[in-house]
Write an enzyme that holds these catalytic residues in place. Structure first.
Site: not given
Length: 344
Positions: A60, A147, A181
């Protein structure tokens, strides 16, 4: 592309097994220096390709950096110049997608003949997005996933992705997608990926905790897919000096070699077997050969969006439209012809 047919005489249920070599790069960003970060990425990609990797996955926010410990001077009702200047530097390290840095990454994928999944900080105007970029082994930029839900203080510095960037790409290696994540903790997001048939499930993350391993194991079993979790390994000296940083309390030492992000990158099969990793000790490559036949073996008993679903009871609706804050609508006005029709 490596295919490995079984050497034994095929029986009634024996078929050639396709093997895909996947590599995770567990490494730190070069903070405040995007060109050097990309150069470092290129070295790892070449090393992975030399070992036969066909798919390479980065953590990430590898490009631009995960701002671990940054506070940007933020508090309720608090605004200060130091925080604004910190964000200015962070914004400068992010990249435009598509853009010149994306072109460089595409060329690295082409040169090394690998599919590439790269974590990056994307800037769209002055808003930042935590993004996963996808590239083919022919050097084509396939697209991106933003995200959808930043975690905690991330929400103050990152924008929110929408349903238009939840791709699963049908590649010669398998169906490829990503959850970033703590998106991996969102059951409905995972289900949207399962609904698209994901087989190579990439999980770029900043969570290096031991507990994270349990989530990755569960997703591999739940989705009947290969899970590749990539996390940075960083020590204090990897970060710029700044008096306002608040590093994790996992390691209370303050010296420059103290571990700040401990990695833990891991590759897990659809049968719940750890194929490589986790590595909590250093930068490096985590590599495994994935037998795609394990996907069917796993789904004999459990197919979360197939025979083990109950669509008569449970149903997920996904809005995959792009949501824009400003839309300009232009209307072409055609003069009306009020004349009487002519007799012919």
């Amino acid at each position: 592309m490596a295919t490995a047919p079984k050497a034994t005489t095929p029986g009634p249920c024996d078929f050639p097994s396709t093997i895909v070599r996947a590599t995770i790069v567990q490494a730190s960003t070069v903070y405040n220096d995007t060109p050097k970060t990309i150069e470092k990425a290129g070295e790892f990609i070449a090393q992975a390709a030399a070992d036969g990797a066909q798919l390479v996955v980065f953590p990430e926010a590898y490009i631009g950096g995960y701002p671990r410990g940054y506070r940007f001077g933020i508090g309720v009702g608090v605004h200060n110049e130091a925080g604004r200047d910190c964000f200015r530097k962070y914004h400068a390290s992010a990249i435009v997608v598509p853009g010149p840095e994306v072109d460089k990454l595409a060329e690295m994928a082409r040169k090394n003949k690998v599919y590439l999944v790269m974590g990056a900080m994307e800037k769209d105007g002055y808003t930042l997005y935590c993004t996963a970029l996808f590239f083919s082994s022919e050097g084509r930029f396939l697209g991106k996933h933003r995200k959808v839900m930043p975690t905690s203080l991330e929400r103050c510095i990152w924008g929110y992705g929408d349903g238009s960037t939840i791709p699963v790409y049908d590649t010669p290696l398998g169906k490829l997608g990503a959850a970033i994540c703590w998106e991996n903790r969102m059951p409905l997001y995972r289900t949207s990926l399962y609904g698209k048939g994901i087989e190579l499930y990439c999980a770029p993350t900043a969570d290096g905790s031991k507990e994270w391993q349990s989530s990755m194991m569960h997703i591999a079993l739940e989705g009947g897919c290969f899970v590749m979790s990539a996390c940075q390994f960083c020590v204090r000296k990897d970060f710029p000096d700044h008096a306002d940083y608040l590093f994790t309390d996992w390691y209370p030492e303050q010296h420059e070699e103290a571990i700040v992000s401990q990695g833990g990158s891991v590759i897990i099969s659809p049968l719940g077997k750890i194929l490589a990793g986790p590595n909590f000790e250093s930068e490096g490559l985590i590599t495994a050969d994935l037998d795609l036949g394990d996907i069917a073996r796993a789904k004999l008993y459990f197919d979360v969006v197939g025979h083990y679903s109950r669509p008569d009871i449970f149903n997920l609706r996904v809005n995959d439209n792009q949501n824009k804050p400003v839309t300009f609508v232009s209307k072409s006005v055609k003069a009306e012809d009020d004349s009487e029709p002519q007799n012919k």
